[in-house]
Design a protein around this motif. Sequence first.
Motif, PDB file in Angstrom:
ATOM      1  N   PRO A  36     -21.658 -20.225  35.124  1.00  0.00           N
ATOM      2  CA  PRO A  36     -20.485 -20.731  34.240  1.00  0.00           C
ATOM      3  C   PRO A  36     -19.772 -21.564  35.232  1.00  0.00           C
ATOM      4  O   PRO A  36     -20.253 -21.840  36.470  1.00  0.00           O
ATOM      5  CB  PRO A  36     -19.499 -19.221  34.209  1.00  0.00           C
ATOM      6  CG  PRO A  36     -20.301 -18.287  35.264  1.00  0.00           C
ATOM      7  CD  PRO A  36     -21.577 -18.789  35.425  1.00  0.00           C
ATOM      8  N   GLU A  37     -18.804 -22.324  34.932  1.00  0.00           N
ATOM      9  CA  GLU A  37     -18.137 -23.377  35.927  1.00  0.00           C
ATOM     10  C   GLU A  37     -17.457 -22.691  37.097  1.00  0.00           C
ATOM     11  O   GLU A  37     -16.865 -21.456  37.044  1.00  0.00           O
ATOM     12  CB  GLU A  37     -17.054 -24.016  34.947  1.00  0.00           C
ATOM     13  CG  GLU A  37     -17.602 -24.731  33.900  1.00  0.00           C
ATOM     14  CD  GLU A  37     -18.407 -26.067  34.176  1.00  0.00           C
ATOM     15  OE1 GLU A  37     -18.182 -26.733  35.359  1.00  0.00           O
ATOM     16  OE2 GLU A  37     -19.399 -26.210  33.567  1.00  0.00           O
ATOM     17  N   ARG A  38     -17.351 -23.395  38.013  1.00  0.00           N
ATOM     18  CA  ARG A  38     -16.886 -22.662  39.517  1.00  0.00           C
ATOM     19  C   ARG A  38     -15.572 -22.091  39.012  1.00  0.00           C
ATOM     20  O   ARG A  38     -15.424 -20.907  39.618  1.00  0.00           O
ATOM     21  CB  ARG A  38     -17.006 -23.709  40.484  1.00  0.00           C
ATOM     22  CG  ARG A  38     -16.602 -23.294  41.752  1.00  0.00           C
ATOM     23  CD  ARG A  38     -17.652 -22.231  42.263  1.00  0.00           C
ATOM     24  NE  ARG A  38     -16.958 -21.642  43.497  1.00  0.00           N
ATOM     25  CZ  ARG A  38     -17.645 -22.096  44.845  1.00  0.00           C
ATOM     26  NH1 ARG A  38     -18.540 -22.942  45.054  1.00  0.00           N
ATOM     27  NH2 ARG A  38     -17.268 -21.554  45.717  1.00  0.00           N
ATOM     28  N   PRO A  39     -14.432 -22.614  38.341  1.00  0.00           N
ATOM     29  CA  PRO A  39     -13.319 -21.721  38.176  1.00  0.00           C
ATOM     30  C   PRO A  39     -13.250 -20.520  37.693  1.00  0.00           C
ATOM     31  O   PRO A  39     -12.568 -19.405  38.158  1.00  0.00           O
ATOM     32  CB  PRO A  39     -12.563 -22.666  37.562  1.00  0.00           C
ATOM     33  CG  PRO A  39     -12.818 -24.056  37.609  1.00  0.00           C
ATOM     34  CD  PRO A  39     -14.674 -23.858  37.738  1.00  0.00           C
ATOM     35  N   ARG A  83     -16.817 -12.885  51.699  1.00  0.00           N
ATOM     36  CA  ARG A  83     -16.403 -13.633  50.229  1.00  0.00           C
ATOM     37  C   ARG A  83     -16.737 -15.130  50.234  1.00  0.00           C
ATOM     38  O   ARG A  83     -16.324 -15.838  51.361  1.00  0.00           O
ATOM     39  CB  ARG A  83     -14.917 -13.372  49.943  1.00  0.00           C
ATOM     40  CG  ARG A  83     -14.679 -11.886  49.739  1.00  0.00           C
ATOM     41  CD  ARG A  83     -13.205 -11.750  49.132  1.00  0.00           C
ATOM     42  NE  ARG A  83     -12.901 -10.369  49.171  1.00  0.00           N
ATOM     43  CZ  ARG A  83     -11.815 -10.073  48.854  1.00  0.00           C
ATOM     44  NH1 ARG A  83     -10.629 -10.799  48.556  1.00  0.00           N
ATOM     45  NH2 ARG A  83     -11.428  -8.590  48.801  1.00  0.00           N
ATOM     46  N   PRO A  84     -17.005 -15.735  49.210  1.00  0.00           N
ATOM     47  CA  PRO A  84     -17.227 -17.172  49.239  1.00  0.00           C
ATOM     48  C   PRO A  84     -15.847 -17.808  49.184  1.00  0.00           C
ATOM     49  O   PRO A  84     -14.942 -17.296  49.009  1.00  0.00           O
ATOM     50  CB  PRO A  84     -17.767 -17.321  47.872  1.00  0.00           C
ATOM     51  CG  PRO A  84     -17.621 -16.019  47.064  1.00  0.00           C
ATOM     52  CD  PRO A  84     -17.354 -14.880  47.906  1.00  0.00           C
ATOM     53  N   PRO A  89     -21.614 -22.694  48.357  1.00  0.00           N
ATOM     54  CA  PRO A  89     -22.456 -23.147  47.182  1.00  0.00           C
ATOM     55  C   PRO A  89     -22.249 -22.515  46.032  1.00  0.00           C
ATOM     56  O   PRO A  89     -21.756 -21.220  45.962  1.00  0.00           O
ATOM     57  CB  PRO A  89     -24.085 -22.986  47.790  1.00  0.00           C
ATOM     58  CG  PRO A  89     -23.793 -22.909  49.233  1.00  0.00           C
ATOM     59  CD  PRO A  89     -22.522 -22.374  49.540  1.00  0.00           C
ATOM     60  N   HIS A  90     -22.323 -23.327  44.975  1.00  0.00           N
ATOM     61  CA  HIS A  90     -21.966 -22.623  43.621  1.00  0.00           C
ATOM     62  C   HIS A  90     -22.826 -21.254  43.343  1.00  0.00           C
ATOM     63  O   HIS A  90     -22.232 -20.199  42.940  1.00  0.00           O
ATOM     64  CB  HIS A  90     -22.171 -23.758  42.547  1.00  0.00           C
ATOM     65  CG  HIS A  90     -21.994 -23.482  41.146  1.00  0.00           C
ATOM     66  ND1 HIS A  90     -20.804 -24.028  40.495  1.00  0.00           N
ATOM     67  CD2 HIS A  90     -22.291 -22.595  39.995  1.00  0.00           C
ATOM     68  CE1 HIS A  90     -20.656 -23.548  39.439  1.00  0.00           C
ATOM     69  NE2 HIS A  90     -21.372 -22.539  39.249  1.00  0.00           N
ATOM     70  N   GLN A  95     -23.528 -15.329  42.841  1.00  0.00           N
ATOM     71  CA  GLN A  95     -24.065 -14.175  42.961  1.00  0.00           C
ATOM     72  C   GLN A  95     -23.119 -13.289  43.708  1.00  0.00           C
ATOM     73  O   GLN A  95     -23.321 -11.926  43.355  1.00  0.00           O
ATOM     74  CB  GLN A  95     -25.263 -14.511  44.345  1.00  0.00           C
ATOM     75  CG  GLN A  95     -26.156 -13.059  44.644  1.00  0.00           C
ATOM     76  CD  GLN A  95     -26.822 -12.856  43.328  1.00  0.00           C
ATOM     77  OE1 GLN A  95     -27.286 -13.452  42.389  1.00  0.00           O
ATOM     78  NE2 GLN A  95     -26.472 -11.417  43.140  1.00  0.00           N
ATOM     79  N   TYR A  96     -22.113 -13.585  44.369  1.00  0.00           N
ATOM     80  CA  TYR A  96     -21.039 -12.560  44.818  1.00  0.00           C
ATOM     81  C   TYR A  96     -20.288 -12.113  43.524  1.00  0.00           C
ATOM     82  O   TYR A  96     -20.026 -10.701  43.537  1.00  0.00           O
ATOM     83  CB  TYR A  96     -20.060 -13.567  45.957  1.00  0.00           C
ATOM     84  CG  TYR A  96     -18.751 -12.602  46.318  1.00  0.00           C
ATOM     85  CD1 TYR A  96     -19.013 -11.627  47.255  1.00  0.00           C
ATOM     86  CD2 TYR A  96     -17.601 -12.479  45.681  1.00  0.00           C
ATOM     87  CE1 TYR A  96     -18.072 -10.683  47.606  1.00  0.00           C
ATOM     88  CE2 TYR A  96     -16.727 -11.648  45.987  1.00  0.00           C
ATOM     89  CZ  TYR A  96     -17.008 -10.675  46.858  1.00  0.00           C
ATOM     90  OH  TYR A  96     -15.836 -10.084  47.533  1.00  0.00           O
ATOM     91  N   MET A  97     -19.946 -13.037  42.601  1.00  0.00           N
ATOM     92  CA  MET A  97     -19.361 -12.343  41.220  1.00  0.00           C
ATOM     93  C   MET A  97     -20.038 -11.123  40.628  1.00  0.00           C
ATOM     94  O   MET A  97     -19.602 -10.383  40.318  1.00  0.00           O
ATOM     95  CB  MET A  97     -19.109 -13.447  40.394  1.00  0.00           C
ATOM     96  CG  MET A  97     -18.272 -12.944  39.243  1.00  0.00           C
ATOM     97  SD  MET A  97     -18.132 -14.291  37.776  1.00  0.00           S
ATOM     98  CE  MET A  97     -19.873 -14.469  37.359  1.00  0.00           C
TER      99      MET A  97
END
Length: 122
Positions: A36-39, A83-84, A89-90, A95-97
């Motif tokens: 998905p998009e970064r936001p 936390r990122p 990097p995207h 991956q954190y999400m």
Amino acid sequence: MAAGSVTSFEVAGVSIVLEAADETVETALAIRLMMPERPVIDATRDLVSHLRVLMAEELGFDENPAVQALFREGYRVLDLTRRPTEQSPHFHAYQYMRDLGSLTRRFADVYRATRRKDQNDG
């Protein structure tokens, strides 16, 4: 509750809404052909909130080594230094999400099992 864990006082006024947690987790863990998009990825606030509320519950920490390991992982994932950031990097943020979603799902499963046990015992 684990020593040093988030207290009910810290999440005062916030109740566990498993349906909302499930929906947020499903969004985070949905299989996609592309990221998905970064936001969308950066909007992990809901997952963090659900996880913190679940971690404030009595889930058998004192009696269950598996729950103790789950809490250790929860504290590791919630550590602000891990936390990122906007500069991450995207894929790292994505991956954190997903890690956060997976962990929140595991806590919700333990919460459900604990509540079923309490209902059967009561």
